[in-house]
Design an enzyme around this catalytic site. Structure first.
Site, PDB file in Angstrom:
ATOM      1  CD1 TRP A   1      -2.588   1.723   0.449  1.00 50.86           C
ATOM      2  CD2 TRP A   1      -2.042   1.875   2.614  1.00 50.86           C
ATOM      3  NE1 TRP A   1      -3.304   2.783   0.992  1.00 50.86           N
ATOM      4  CE2 TRP A   1      -2.983   2.891   2.313  1.00 50.86           C
ATOM      5  CE3 TRP A   1      -1.561   1.779   3.913  1.00 50.86           C
ATOM      6  CZ2 TRP A   1      -3.425   3.790   3.269  1.00 50.86           C
ATOM      7  CZ3 TRP A   1      -2.014   2.670   4.866  1.00 50.86           C
ATOM      8  CH2 TRP A   1      -2.938   3.667   4.546  1.00 50.86           C
TER       9      TRP A   1
ATOM     10  CG  ASP B   1      -2.246  -2.892   7.353  1.00 54.17           C
ATOM     11  OD1 ASP B   1      -3.398  -2.844   7.828  1.00 54.17           O
ATOM     12  OD2 ASP B   1      -1.790  -2.013   6.603  1.00 54.17           O
TER      13      ASP B   1
ATOM     14  CE  LYS C   1     -10.490   0.237   1.551  1.00 52.01           C
ATOM     15  NZ  LYS C   1      -9.664   0.983   2.483  1.00 52.01           N
TER      16      LYS C   1
END
Length: 463
Positions: free
Chosen positions: A193, A274, A310
């Site tokens: 990311w 993560d 999300k």
């Protein structure tokens, strides 16, 4: 002759000075194309100075403290959205932003989130500060969500947890903690990311990379991944994506996670997970947390950051958690104290509303079941669009293999398009994705999937 009292004389003197000063500061008769005059008092004499002369003198004396600031480059994602918004083409498509959209291309609020929100409003709760560590009930439920109800360290109170500003805030806090307690570098997958690198760099860490993805085969580069982890200096911190790797969408198998666990343990590395897509990736929150639970069961003292953007669709609420698995309850308390020490001067305490929503859902068996069903619905729509995009590309007779689109998981498809192809896609067909070819599958709908596939075929065929 009129005699004035001393006090009256003082008042008149002040009035005279004020009037003179006002005259000094006023421009007279400003007209375009001519120099205006400014009256200036020097002792008892009045001097005419041009306005331009006076302005130049003032500028020299008081230069802006921001004069040396350079224009920063636009954020890759935000800049992409701005370009999309400025495009007046009627069939333009934005597949760059990582936020879920329904099949009509609109933002989607989970019905269970709306229900929980209504319940909270009806309770007429206050808006007092949270503690530094956030809402304890939310944190406890967030940890159970990731680690599982039967997690031994959780039952033994060996996990220190705090609420954070979504995943980003948790990453930054833990990066600072690592730096303070002796870590000078962190390993991240290549690619990763985009925000991981500046977050850790700004935390004072050197960011190093380990191989993760083979662009030639559009698959996980597992042999080189293992070799790179094995070559890391003992005790290093290694960042791992728990599921739905961003940007590739290519995750290790459970057997590969076991091999990674063995090497991480052998090298005494600190695994830092993560977890931004639990439940959203496969539709099964337990399956998406399998790597985390495997590492904990095997005795790793790991760290974990969670985002609820999300999976719960709470993008603007900034709901997250950071946790650390310790050796003893007493050690967990010491870690907990250090996490709070870093949070306090950073953002003092986290917001409450989003945490209350998650807490309301996960504390209710019925609402949790509804969440699981609705999260599965989002995951299935994404999977359906993956299959449709792949089949349509193949239907156009593409000479490239697009199998990787359906082998990947989660929000994104790592298309394999080059930067030049991405720019042609944008300029010729008005389809906006990131320069590395990452497509947000949430932006692909039943209405635009044929158009997207035809455009991709046009810019990639024969190249």
């Amino acid at each position: 002759m009129i005699f004035l009292r001393p006090a009256t004389q003082t008042i008149l003197r002040r009035a005279t000075v004020s009037a003179s000063t006002a005259a000094i500061r006023s421009r007279t008769n400003v007209v375009s194309g001519t120099s205006s005059s400014l009256l200036s008092l020097s002792g008892n004499n009045i001097t005419n100075l041009t306005w331009d002369q006076t302005r130049g003198f003032a500028d020299a004396q008081r230069a802006s403290p921001w004069a040396d600031f350079k224009m920063a480059p636009p954020d890759p994602i935000i800049g992409l959205t701005e370009a999309y918004l400025n495009d007046d083409f009627p069939d333009k498509v934005n597949v760059g932003v990582g936020a879920y959209r329904c099949d009509q291309g609109m933002p989607f609020v989970l019905p269970v989130v709306r229900e929980a929100e209504n319940d909270i409003v009806a309770e007429e709760l206050d808006h007092e500060y949270s503690g530094i560590a956030g809402c304890p009930d939310f944190v406890n439920l967030a940890l159970k969500f990731a680690y599982g109800d039967d997690c031994v360290p959780l039952r033994e109170k060996r996990i220190a947890g705090v609420q954070t500003l979504s995943g980003t805030g948790g990453l930054r806090v833990f990066g600072e903690v690592l730096n303070q307690f002796g870590h000078k570098h962190i390993y991240v997958p290549n690619p990763t990311w985009g925000n991981h690198i500046p977050i850790f760099t700004n935390s004072g860490l050197e960011v190093r990379k380990y191989r993760y993805y083979d662009n030639d085969t559009c698959s996980l580069d597992f042999s080189n991944l293992i070799d790179d982890i094995r070559a890391m200096p003992d005790g290093s911190c290694v960042l791992l994506h728990a599921c739905a790797h961003n940007p590739t969408g290519m995750d290790p198998t459970l057997d590969q996670w076991k091999q990674m666990s063995d090497v991480v343990m052998e090298k005494n590395l600190l695994p830092f997970f993560d977890c931004a897509y639990q439940g959203f990736a496969s539709g099964d929150a337990r399956k998406d947390a399998a790597a985390i639970r495997l590492f904990v069961e095997r005795g790793h003292k790991l760290a974990l950051v969670q985002s609820f953007s999300k999976n719960f669709g709470l993008y603007g609420q900034r709901v997250g958690a950071l946790s650390v698995v310790a050796d003893t309850p007493e050690e967990a308390q010491r870690v907990f104290s250090q996490l709070k020490v870093h949070i306090r001067p950073s953002y003092s305490n986290p917001p409450r509303h989003g945490a209350r929503i998650v807490n309301k859902i996960l504390s209710s068996e019925k609402k949790t079941d509804d969440f699981v069903d609705q999260c599965m619905g989002m995951a299935k729509r994404i999977d359906g669009m993956r299959n449709k995009l792949k089949d349509t590309l193949e239907g156009f007779g593409s000479s490239r293999s697009w199998d990787h689109i359906t082998k990947q998981i989660g929000m994104f498809a790592y298309s394999g398009m080059s930067k030049d192809e991405v720019m042609e896609l944008r300029e010729k067909h008005h389809i906006y994705c990131t320069l590395d070819g990452r497509i947000s599958m949430a932006g692909v709908t039943s209405k635009n999937v044929d158009y997207i596939a035809r455009a991709i075929h046009d810019v990639t065929e024969g190249k």
